[in-house]
Design a protein around this motif. Structure first.
Motif, PDB file in Angstrom:
ATOM      1  N   UNK A 111      -0.131  -9.555  -9.989  1.00 34.57           N
ATOM      2  CA  UNK A 111      -0.148  -9.549  -8.508  1.00 34.57           C
ATOM      3  C   UNK A 111      -1.504 -10.047  -7.849  1.00 34.57           C
ATOM      4  N   UNK A 112      -2.453 -10.573  -8.526  1.00 33.08           N
ATOM      5  CA  UNK A 112      -3.581 -10.764  -8.019  1.00 33.08           C
ATOM      6  C   UNK A 112      -3.350 -11.713  -6.628  1.00 33.08           C
ATOM      7  N   UNK A 113      -2.795 -12.911  -7.013  1.00 31.28           N
ATOM      8  CA  UNK A 113      -2.326 -13.816  -5.823  1.00 31.28           C
ATOM      9  C   UNK A 113      -1.498 -13.338  -4.771  1.00 31.28           C
ATOM     10  N   UNK A 114      -0.415 -12.425  -5.014  1.00 36.24           N
ATOM     11  CA  UNK A 114       0.340 -11.884  -4.133  1.00 36.24           C
ATOM     12  C   UNK A 114      -0.327 -10.877  -3.222  1.00 36.24           C
ATOM     13  N   UNK A 115      -1.269 -10.165  -3.618  1.00 35.20           N
ATOM     14  CA  UNK A 115      -1.851  -9.323  -3.032  1.00 35.20           C
ATOM     15  C   UNK A 115      -2.951 -10.082  -1.907  1.00 35.20           C
ATOM     16  N   UNK A 116      -3.537 -11.152  -2.574  1.00 33.57           N
ATOM     17  CA  UNK A 116      -4.443 -11.843  -1.695  1.00 33.57           C
ATOM     18  C   UNK A 116      -3.717 -12.643  -0.430  1.00 33.57           C
ATOM     19  N   UNK A 117      -2.490 -13.007  -0.717  1.00 30.94           N
ATOM     20  CA  UNK A 117      -1.578 -13.708   0.400  1.00 30.94           C
ATOM     21  C   UNK A 117      -1.127 -12.476   1.208  1.00 30.94           C
ATOM     22  N   UNK A 118      -1.230 -11.293   0.907  1.00 26.72           N
ATOM     23  CA  UNK A 118      -0.813 -10.156   1.791  1.00 26.72           C
ATOM     24  C   UNK A 118      -1.842  -9.939   2.628  1.00 26.72           C
ATOM     25  N   UNK A 119      -2.942 -10.047   1.900  1.00 31.86           N
ATOM     26  CA  UNK A 119      -4.211  -9.602   2.861  1.00 31.86           C
ATOM     27  C   UNK A 119      -4.310 -10.514   4.419  1.00 31.86           C
ATOM     28  N   UNK A 120      -3.702 -11.798   4.143  1.00 32.71           N
ATOM     29  CA  UNK A 120      -3.767 -12.491   5.224  1.00 32.71           C
ATOM     30  C   UNK A 120      -2.810 -12.266   6.232  1.00 32.71           C
ATOM     31  N   UNK A 121      -2.098 -11.271   5.887  1.00 36.15           N
ATOM     32  CA  UNK A 121      -1.003 -10.622   6.870  1.00 36.15           C
ATOM     33  C   UNK A 121       0.349 -10.978   6.935  1.00 36.15           C
ATOM     34  N   UNK A 122       0.723 -12.247   5.663  1.00 42.84           N
ATOM     35  CA  UNK A 122       1.916 -12.548   5.370  1.00 42.84           C
ATOM     36  C   UNK A 122       2.756 -11.620   4.757  1.00 42.84           C
ATOM     37  N   UNK A 123       3.989 -11.454   4.764  1.00 42.84           N
ATOM     38  CA  UNK A 123       4.975 -10.697   4.149  1.00 42.84           C
ATOM     39  C   UNK A 123       5.173 -11.511   2.757  1.00 42.84           C
ATOM     40  N   UNK A 124       5.089 -10.743   1.428  1.00 40.23           N
ATOM     41  CA  UNK A 124       5.201 -11.346   0.139  1.00 40.23           C
ATOM     42  C   UNK A 124       6.168 -10.760  -0.575  1.00 40.23           C
ATOM     43  N   UNK A 125       7.038 -11.435  -1.287  1.00 39.59           N
ATOM     44  CA  UNK A 125       8.055 -10.852  -2.198  1.00 39.59           C
ATOM     45  C   UNK A 125       7.430 -11.473  -3.780  1.00 39.59           C
ATOM     46  N   UNK A 126       7.215 -10.711  -4.583  1.00 37.03           N
ATOM     47  CA  UNK A 126       6.596 -11.083  -5.970  1.00 37.03           C
ATOM     48  C   UNK A 126       7.774 -10.785  -7.086  1.00 37.03           C
ATOM     49  N   UNK A 127       7.979 -11.952  -7.752  1.00 35.46           N
ATOM     50  CA  UNK A 127       9.204 -12.068  -8.642  1.00 35.46           C
ATOM     51  C   UNK A 127       8.429 -12.005  -9.963  1.00 35.46           C
ATOM     52  N   UNK A 128       8.714 -11.160 -10.839  1.00 32.70           N
ATOM     53  CA  UNK A 128       8.100 -10.979 -12.108  1.00 32.70           C
ATOM     54  C   UNK A 128       9.088 -10.300 -13.115  1.00 32.70           C
ATOM     55  N   UNK A 129       9.008 -10.809 -14.245  1.00 31.93           N
ATOM     56  CA  UNK A 129      10.159 -10.687 -15.379  1.00 31.93           C
ATOM     57  C   UNK A 129       9.714  -9.463 -16.097  1.00 31.93           C
TER      58      UNK A 129
END
Length: 449
Positions: free
Chosen positions: A285-303
């Motif tokens: 989730x490194x990239x997902x967390x950084x996107x969320x730090x910009x204020x966006x909502x994030x859905x992370x899909x992981x197997x």
């Protein structure tokens, strides 16, 4: 143009002396039907039901006499003042505000609100308002017809939140209802209403804690970590491993995306508040967390279930909301809310095609080979997007003990993707060594090709 134009904010309490005098002298009064009925509008005054503020503004501009516009609460806060002040109407206003409906709603809930986000669902912005509710733990939503509490709850299905629905604030029919989000859609709600959406894992000030300094942000904002595209070791479990602790067969590179790659991905996604971003094959989730730090909502899909747990740990550490979905492939994407942008970290062209079927505005994909890159580029172009790409190469500089000499080629390391240079180990001066290089193929596409 009217001789005098007064905008009165009304919260249901008795009018102030100034507001009462302006209303008594009015020859034209515009307001919601319930306001025109409840207030002492002069018998001879022209009445305009305030359905379209633009139409009312045109009529006021033509009127000769004293005009009054009645609005809810503070008319300068997501209210009619912005429209009435448009240059084409040429109106000069006197504004007499009351307590805003947002302030009244938080007062009824007994909660502070300097750390709350405030959004409006007017003008077809319900989905963006819902995305802000996904990304933040305290949000006030100014609703609209067809974009009320029930519709908002349906947009947030699967996301647990507490709704405080404030109906008819300041009127004799005022009602405040507290429900979990899964029960809100089962009710019929009266307009006007304000909805407070509370909950999630984001940072909230504890009772008795000093207030923050920036409205709409949590206490301690912006936090200790001030940079973007942080080193991979900042994130818990940055490597992509399976249940056994080893990289799963065919999973691609075991490490998280290099920082410089994440920086370009963030730039191409261009995500911000109101956006919803999918991170497909999110790893830790490194990239997902950084996107969320910009204020966006994030859905992370992981197997990988252990990676899903790591995503939650990393999100909590950085004080952001990341909704994690355990799954893979097109079938897992089917139940996700509509994305504004998406990044495919793993999954190749098959995952890219599945994401493109949902028509995000922007997509970024990581390719592990040049053959896969060409397949992804063709998929992006075939979907009608403008397709571009880049090969990113990077070699870190590392300090070495006291030595001197010039850079010379060093024996290649296993797995290195580029030339490695080392300083000859002679002399005593300290220096640098070029470590093992990395290369990543990045593809991106945007609508509007």
């Amino acid at each position: 143009m009217a001789d005098r134009i007064t905008v009165i904010g009304w919260d249901g309490t008795p009018l102030t002396e100034a507001a009462g005098a302006a209303l008594a002298a009015a020859t034209l009064v515009a307001g919601a039907p319930y306001q025109l009925k409840a207030l002492p509008v002069p018998a001879g005054a022209e009445r305009i039901a305030l359905g379209s503020v633009q139409l009312a503004a045109r009529r006021i501009a033509e009127h000769r006499g004293a005009a009054v516009v009645v609005a809810e609460g503070d008319p300068g806060f997501f209210g009619v003042v912005r429209t009435l002040r448009r240059p084409e109407y040429g109106l000069e206003l006197e504004v007499l505000p009351a307590v805003s409906s947002v302030a009244a709603a938080f007062a009824r809930a007994g909660m502070p609100w300097e750390d709350a986000q405030v959004v409006s669902a007017h003008g077809g912005r319900l989905r963006r308002a819902a995305n802000v509710c996904r990304a933040h733990p305290k949000v006030a939503v100014l609703t609209a017809a067809g974009a009320g509490p029930s519709e908002l709850a349906l947009m947030l299905r699967g996301v647990h939140r507490t709704f405080v629905v404030c109906e008819g604030l300041g009127t004799p029919d005022e009602d405040v209802t507290v429900l979990t989000s899964d029960r809100v859609a089962d009710h019929l709600w009266r307009d006007p209403n304000v909805v407070l959406v509370i909950g999630g894992n984001g940072p909230q000030a504890a009772a008795g804690e000093a207030a923050g300094w920036l409205a709409g942000r949590p206490v301690g904002f912006p936090g200790a970590e001030r940079g973007w595209a942080l080193p991979a070791d900042v994130y818990t479990g940055a490597g992509r491993t399976g249940q056994s602790g080893r990289a799963p067969e065919g999973a691609g590179a075991p490490e998280a995306l290099p920082a410089h790659v994440r920086a370009l991905v963030l730039a191409r996604l261009g995500a911000g508040p109101g956006d919803l971003v999918w991170s497909v094959g999110a790893g830790s989730g490194a990239l997902a967390v950084e996107v969320a730090r910009f204020g966006a909502a994030v859905v992370a899909l992981e197997s990988d279930s252990s990676a899903c747990a790591q995503i939650a740990v990393n999100a909590r550490r950085f004080g952001v909301e990341v909704e994690t979905v355990h799954g893979t492939g097109p079938e897992a994407l089917g139940g996700l809310p509509e994305p504004d942008a998406a990044v495919v970290e793993t999954g190749g062209a098959e995952a890219v095609r599945a994401v493109l079927a949902r028509r995000p505005e922007r997509i970024v994909a990581i390719a592990r080979t040049f053959a896969e890159a060409e397949e992804i580029r063709e998929a992006i172009a075939a979907a009608g997007y403008r397709a571009e790409g880049a090969l990113l190469q990077s070699t870190p500089l590392r300090p070495v003990p006291a030595r001197s000499g010039s850079f010379v080629p060093a024996p290649p390391r296993s797995g290195a993707s580029g030339p490695v240079l080392a300083r000859e180990q002679t002399g005593t001066a300290a220096g640098l060594v070029l470590g093992s290089g990395t290369q990543t193929v990045l593809l991106w596409g945007e609508q509007g090709a």
